[in-house]
Scaffold this motif. Structure first.
Motif, PDB file in Angstrom:
ATOM      1  N   LEU A 130       0.943  -1.006   0.131  1.00  0.00           N
ATOM      2  CA  LEU A 130      -0.049  -0.145   0.116  1.00  0.00           C
ATOM      3  C   LEU A 130       0.945   1.134   0.165  1.00  0.00           C
ATOM      4  N   VAL A 131       0.976   2.139  -0.958  1.00  0.00           N
ATOM      5  CA  VAL A 131       1.566   3.241  -1.250  1.00  0.00           C
ATOM      6  C   VAL A 131       0.589   4.529  -1.083  1.00  0.00           C
ATOM      7  N   VAL A 132       1.120   5.606  -0.613  1.00  0.00           N
ATOM      8  CA  VAL A 132       0.295   6.694  -0.501  1.00  0.00           C
ATOM      9  C   VAL A 132       0.896   8.084  -1.425  1.00  0.00           C
ATOM     10  N   GLY A 133      -0.038   9.176  -1.694  1.00  0.00           N
ATOM     11  CA  GLY A 133       0.631  10.213  -2.172  1.00  0.00           C
ATOM     12  C   GLY A 133       1.098  10.165  -3.766  1.00  0.00           C
ATOM     13  N   ASP A 134       2.295  10.745  -3.646  1.00  0.00           N
ATOM     14  CA  ASP A 134       3.114  11.155  -4.931  1.00  0.00           C
ATOM     15  C   ASP A 134       4.322  11.406  -4.870  1.00  0.00           C
ATOM     16  N   VAL A 135       5.024  10.991  -3.782  1.00  0.00           N
ATOM     17  CA  VAL A 135       6.653  11.290  -3.594  1.00  0.00           C
ATOM     18  C   VAL A 135       7.225  10.266  -4.257  1.00  0.00           C
TER      19      VAL A 135
ATOM     20  N   HIS B 145      -3.053   2.135  -4.216  1.00  0.00           N
ATOM     21  CA  HIS B 145      -2.391   3.518  -4.299  1.00  0.00           C
ATOM     22  C   HIS B 145      -3.764   4.337  -3.625  1.00  0.00           C
ATOM     23  N   VAL B 146      -3.315   4.841  -2.484  1.00  0.00           N
ATOM     24  CA  VAL B 146      -4.108   5.805  -1.808  1.00  0.00           C
ATOM     25  C   VAL B 146      -3.985   7.288  -2.351  1.00  0.00           C
ATOM     26  N   GLU B 147      -4.705   8.098  -2.644  1.00  0.00           N
ATOM     27  CA  GLU B 147      -4.774   9.145  -3.195  1.00  0.00           C
ATOM     28  C   GLU B 147      -4.422   9.018  -4.940  1.00  0.00           C
ATOM     29  N   ALA B 148      -4.958   8.182  -5.318  1.00  0.00           N
ATOM     30  CA  ALA B 148      -5.009   7.707  -6.690  1.00  0.00           C
ATOM     31  C   ALA B 148      -5.681   8.827  -7.505  1.00  0.00           C
ATOM     32  N   GLY B 149      -5.088   8.805  -8.817  1.00  0.00           N
ATOM     33  CA  GLY B 149      -5.962   9.586  -9.783  1.00  0.00           C
ATOM     34  C   GLY B 149      -5.982  11.217  -9.838  1.00  0.00           C
TER      35      GLY B 149
ATOM     36  N   TYR C 133      -5.473  -1.284  -7.127  1.00  0.00           N
ATOM     37  CA  TYR C 133      -6.624  -0.876  -6.346  1.00  0.00           C
ATOM     38  C   TYR C 133      -6.368   0.703  -6.198  1.00  0.00           C
ATOM     39  N   PHE C 134      -7.268   1.357  -6.445  1.00  0.00           N
ATOM     40  CA  PHE C 134      -7.219   2.870  -6.724  1.00  0.00           C
ATOM     41  C   PHE C 134      -8.160   3.141  -5.666  1.00  0.00           C
ATOM     42  N   PHE C 135      -7.508   4.143  -4.634  1.00  0.00           N
ATOM     43  CA  PHE C 135      -8.328   4.979  -3.791  1.00  0.00           C
ATOM     44  C   PHE C 135      -8.598   6.451  -3.929  1.00  0.00           C
ATOM     45  N   THR C 136      -9.630   6.871  -4.283  1.00  0.00           N
ATOM     46  CA  THR C 136      -9.592   8.326  -4.827  1.00  0.00           C
ATOM     47  C   THR C 136     -10.149   9.316  -3.536  1.00  0.00           C
ATOM     48  N   THR C 137      -9.660  10.531  -3.669  1.00  0.00           N
ATOM     49  CA  THR C 137     -10.021  11.675  -2.512  1.00  0.00           C
ATOM     50  C   THR C 137     -11.432  12.274  -3.325  1.00  0.00           C
ATOM     51  N   SER C 138     -11.477  12.321  -4.638  1.00  0.00           N
ATOM     52  CA  SER C 138     -12.870  12.976  -5.287  1.00  0.00           C
ATOM     53  C   SER C 138     -13.273  12.144  -6.589  1.00  0.00           C
ATOM     54  N   GLU C 139     -14.325  12.515  -6.981  1.00  0.00           N
ATOM     55  CA  GLU C 139     -14.886  12.185  -8.207  1.00  0.00           C
ATOM     56  C   GLU C 139     -14.109  12.626  -9.507  1.00  0.00           C
TER      57      GLU C 139
END
Length: 361
Positions: A96-101, A120-124, A147-153
């Motif tokens: 599980l990775v998060v963000g974009d660093v 990926h948490v905060e994908a897209g 598996y893509f977990f997004t913060t917004s539509e």
């Protein structure tokens, strides 16, 4: 399910804290889930890493890869070499990775080459600006994620345009906001609060770290002098990033309002944000937190990967010139705060949704 969670830089620590709490909650309910926490060492300054583990009650990492600094290629390569060994020695079902660093992209690549699923948490999220290293990290990570977990539509739509199957995209909300809600009663004034005679709404917070704003000494000095003059009688608290501090070097700046302080821990920094008059920043994540706290935010960039902070929240894009910032800030002083709301699912429960979904996979 065995999950390896990767954290490498300040924003990562804030995002993994509620995910770990959600896993621990499921463990107490008897779920067959465990995690191993890997700190890549991308941020190794105590105020940018260790402090966040302590304040947010994040368990001590099972492994610290200690890659430290270097060029984009050097750092990414060092993370990949070290993380490959980590996964070989400690197999898991999911990374599980998060963000974009850099840590996000590097560890995703290594996991997939070992045939391990990636979440990926905060994908897209997308800025549309490929001159930003983070944008490349986002695109590459999302091209191999499972598996893509997004913060917004909007982020979900970006992924579908990219050709991702809708069934693999999960709009869950914002884990950064989970952390904010979980700690809002714990925030505390920094030691210099009384020393600088700070009071609620009598100061401005400034953060700058992006190359477009800080890499050239002369333009950085011009920017700081302009902000110092523009803010009139308001103090400006500037937690200076080590990289920015190095660029200024021994420059003898004479500033009336800007006060330089060390990078702040999470609880102190959120206290400063919550009680400020306004925030001037080039960070993406801070604009999310100001949206929840209702604090006017002026983002010194030409684009943002978080459009919901503009459309719904308190954020205003002002470009990278002092002239544009002065214009927008003056308008704010004349008009006052804009009416703002909170984006959908930014309710403090994103992490719980993520773990619920993963347990069904």
């Amino acid at each position: 399910m065995k999950i390896t969670i990767v954290a490498g830089a300040r924003p990562n620590f804030i995002k993994i804290a509620p995910i770990i709490k959600a896993i621990e909650k499921k463990q107490t309910e008897g779920a067959a889930i465990s995690f191993r926490l890997v700190h890549t060492g991308q941020h190794y300054d105590k105020n940018l890493s260790d402090t966040f583990f302590e304040e947010l009650n994040i368990p001590k990492p099972n492994s610290n890869l200690e890659v430290k600094s270097g060029s984009q290629a050097e750092q990414t390569g060092a993370i990949m070499v070290a993380f490959e060994k980590e996964l070989q020695q400690n197999p898991c079902d999911l990374v599980l990775v998060v963000g974009d660093v850099n840590s996000t992209m590097a560890c995703a690549i290594v996991a997939k080459k070992q045939n391990i699923k990636v979440a990926h948490v905060e994908a897209g999220i997308r800025s549309g600006d490929r001159t930003m290293p983070e944008e490349i990290n986002r695109i590459v990570t999302d091209s191999i994620t499972d598996y893509f977990f997004t913060t917004s539509e909007t982020a979900s739509d970006n992924l579908m345009k990219f050709g991702i199957e809708k069934s693999n995209i999960h709009f869950v909300g914002n884990v950064m906001i989970d952390t904010l809600y979980q700690n809002i009663e714990r925030i505390v004034a920094p030691d210099f609060w009384n020393q600088f005679e700070l009071e609620t709404q009598n100061y401005i917070i400034l953060t700058l770290h992006r190359p477009s704003n800080v890499d050239e000494e002369k333009s950085l000095i011009n920017l700081l002098q302009g902000i110092d003059k523009m803010t009139d009688d308001k103090k400006v608290i500037f937690p200076i990033h080590p990289r920015t501090k190095a660029i200024l070097g021994e420059t003898n700046l004479v500033l009336k309002n800007i006060l330089f302080v060390e990078p702040q821990g999470y609880l102190n920094f959120m206290y400063l944000i919550k009680n400020s008059f306004a925030v001037i920043t080039d960070s993406g994540g801070i604009s999310e937190e100001t949206t929840i706290l209702g604090i006017p935010c002026f983002t010194m960039r030409n684009n943002t990967e978080r459009p919901e902070t503009l459309n719904i929240g308190t954020n205003t894009l002002v470009g990278t010139s002092i002239e544009k910032l002065e214009k927008k800030f003056t308008e704010f002083l004349n008009i006052g705060k804009i009416k703002a709301g909170i984006p959908a699912l930014w309710d403090g429960k994103a992490s719980e949704r993520i773990i619920e979904i993963l347990l069904k996979k």
